[in-house]
Motif scaffolding. Structure first.
Motif, short mmCIF file in Angstrom:
data_model
loop_
_atom_site.label_atom_id
_atom_site.label_comp_id
_atom_site.label_asym_id
_atom_site.label_seq_id
_atom_site.Cartn_x
_atom_site.Cartn_y
_atom_site.Cartn_z
N GLU A 120 1.10 -0.97 -0.06
CA GLU A 120 -0.03 -0.07 0.28
C GLU A 120 0.48 1.01 0.27
N LEU A 121 2.48 1.13 0.39
CA LEU A 121 3.46 2.47 -0.18
C LEU A 121 3.77 2.55 -0.70
N LYS A 122 3.61 1.63 -1.90
CA LYS A 122 4.13 1.58 -3.48
C LYS A 122 3.69 1.96 -3.89
N GLY A 123 4.08 2.86 -5.27
CA GLY A 123 3.16 3.82 -6.70
C GLY A 123 2.66 4.66 -6.47
N ILE A 124 1.71 5.40 -7.49
CA ILE A 124 2.03 6.76 -7.81
C ILE A 124 0.27 6.88 -8.45
N GLN A 125 -0.43 7.57 -7.54
CA GLN A 125 -1.67 7.64 -8.24
C GLN A 125 -2.39 9.17 -8.88
N GLU A 126 -2.36 9.93 -8.90
CA GLU A 126 -3.29 11.05 -9.77
C GLU A 126 -5.41 11.27 -8.01
N GLU A 127 -4.77 12.32 -8.06
CA GLU A 127 -6.12 13.06 -6.95
C GLU A 127 -6.30 13.95 -7.06
N GLY A 128 -7.02 14.01 -8.19
CA GLY A 128 -7.20 16.09 -8.76
C GLY A 128 -6.56 16.57 -9.41
N ASP A 129 -6.10 17.41 -8.63
CA ASP A 129 -5.18 17.91 -8.76
C ASP A 129 -3.22 17.97 -7.88
N TRP A 130 -2.91 16.83 -7.85
CA TRP A 130 -1.42 16.53 -6.72
C TRP A 130 -2.05 15.10 -7.75
N PHE A 131 -0.43 14.88 -7.64
CA PHE A 131 -0.29 13.06 -7.43
C PHE A 131 -0.17 12.76 -6.22
N VAL A 132 -0.02 11.14 -6.02
CA VAL A 132 0.55 10.92 -4.52
C VAL A 132 1.09 9.57 -4.62
N VAL A 133 1.94 9.90 -3.72
CA VAL A 133 3.31 8.40 -4.26
C VAL A 133 3.86 7.74 -3.15
N GLY A 134 3.51 6.61 -2.86
CA GLY A 134 3.80 6.33 -1.88
C GLY A 134 5.12 6.52 -1.46
N ALA A 135 5.34 6.35 -0.64
CA ALA A 135 6.41 6.39 0.34
C ALA A 135 7.27 5.18 -0.23
N MET A 136 6.58 3.98 -0.57
CA MET A 136 7.78 3.25 -1.04
C MET A 136 8.71 2.95 -2.35
N THR A 137 7.68 3.62 -2.95
CA THR A 137 8.26 4.31 -4.39
C THR A 137 9.66 4.40 -4.89
N THR A 138 10.42 3.34 -5.29
CA THR A 138 11.70 3.21 -5.82
C THR A 138 12.20 4.67 -6.84
N HIS A 139 13.65 5.26 -5.74
CA HIS A 139 14.19 6.13 -7.29
C HIS A 139 14.00 6.01 -8.87
N PHE A 140 14.07 4.93 -9.27
CA PHE A 140 13.78 4.79 -10.98
C PHE A 140 12.35 4.65 -10.98
N GLU A 141 11.33 4.33 -10.21
CA GLU A 141 10.43 4.30 -10.77
C GLU A 141 9.72 6.15 -10.66
N VAL A 142 9.93 6.70 -10.11
CA VAL A 142 10.62 8.12 -9.52
C VAL A 142 10.66 8.89 -11.24
N LEU A 143 11.47 8.37 -11.41
CA LEU A 143 12.99 8.87 -12.45
C LEU A 143 12.32 8.70 -13.90
N THR A 144 11.16 7.72 -14.53
CA THR A 144 10.14 7.17 -14.84
C THR A 144 9.07 7.46 -15.25
N SER A 145 8.89 8.24 -14.11
CA SER A 145 7.31 9.05 -14.24
C SER A 145 7.44 10.30 -14.74
#
Length: 264
Positions: free
Chosen positions: A58-83
């Motif tokens: 539940e702490l992984k991944g990137i979602q969209e909520e309205g005007d926000w991107f909601v990023v799980g704390a366990m999302t890796t740097h590589f996932e952020v890099l490729t987002s």
């Protein structure tokens, strides 16, 4: 070197992790481990027990909520890099090396609040928010209130950083960095972000005991001026064998000028 002996346990949910922390205040949370494990191997940190939260989905991944991107704390740097996360995806490319980027996590870096980490400057420039859960429930902390000092964030004992909220309303951004050649940590890094209302926020990392906003730079850029010089006082900066406080102040000016030029 090898770390000192420690107890080890895993959590499969946030509730399970919070209960474990409540039951044993000596537990030290470990996620990707790229900040804590090196310190343990050097015996700079000797926690008696570790709580591994890597498996909390539940702490992984990137979602969209309205005007926000909601990023799980366990999302890796590589996932952020490729987002497509504004500013953060650029900053992630400066983090460590491929091994660090594939295992280290955005939440671990931000909660650790290393004064030379890259993400805190991005959080301050974008006006990100942090969702933190603990025994008293859930609370949201703004970026300006997140970084309290050297290795000190707003995440209190017994709490977990669960998500980072990043506004979608960033129209231009840039990150400029002068990095340590071995560790790749920032000797100085400057982040600048233009928001949909036309206002510009800027911050630096690596030069002081924590990441800080650059109000003088923001004022000048929002007035249509160049970045200029004298953005920070060397008297409040760190100095070491890699860079004096005066040189760090100079680097802030240089990197701020480069970042500002990229968002015009």
């Amino acid at each position: 070197m090898y770390p000192a002996a420690f107890d080890y346990q895993k959590a499969s949910s946030v509730d399970e992790a919070l209960q474990a922390l409540a039951d044993n205040p000596e537990l030290k949370v470990i996620a990707g481990g790229h900040s804590l494990l090196p310190a343990m191997k050097l015996r700079l940190a000797q926690p008696p027990a570790l709580l591994d939260i890597w498996g909390i989905e539940e702490l992984k991944g990137i979602q969209e909520e309205g005007d926000w991107f909601v990023v799980g704390a366990m999302t890796t740097h590589f996932e952020v890099l490729t987002s497509t996360l504004p500013l953060f995806h650029e900053v992630a490319g400066w983090v460590g090396d491929p091994m660090v980027r594939h295992r280290g996590t955005i939440g671990g870096s931000l909660a650790h609040a290393d004064p030379s980490a890259d993400y805190p400057a991005a959080a301050l420039a974008t006006g990100a928010e942090f969702v933190i859960r603990g025994p008293g429930g859930e609370r949201t902390v703004k970026a300006d209130d997140m970084f309290r000092g050297m290795f000190e964030s707003a995440v209190e004992p017994g709490e977990l950083l669960t998500h980072i909220r990043i506004p979608k309303t960033i129209t231009a951004y840039a990150y400029e960095k002068y990095r340590h050649p071995a560790s790749h940590y920032a000797i100085v890094g400057v982040a600048v972000a233009k928001h949909a209302d036309g206002q510009i926020r800027a911050a630096y990392t690596g030069a002081g005991e924590k990441a800080e906003r650059l109000p003088q730079l923001e004022e000048r850029l929002n007035a249509g001026q160049d970045a200029g010089t004298g953005l920070v006082d060397a008297g409040g900066l760190l100095g070491d064998r890699f860079a004096s406080a005066e040189y760090r102040a100079h680097l802030v000016d240089v990197l701020a000028g480069r970042a500002a030029a990229r968002i015009k």
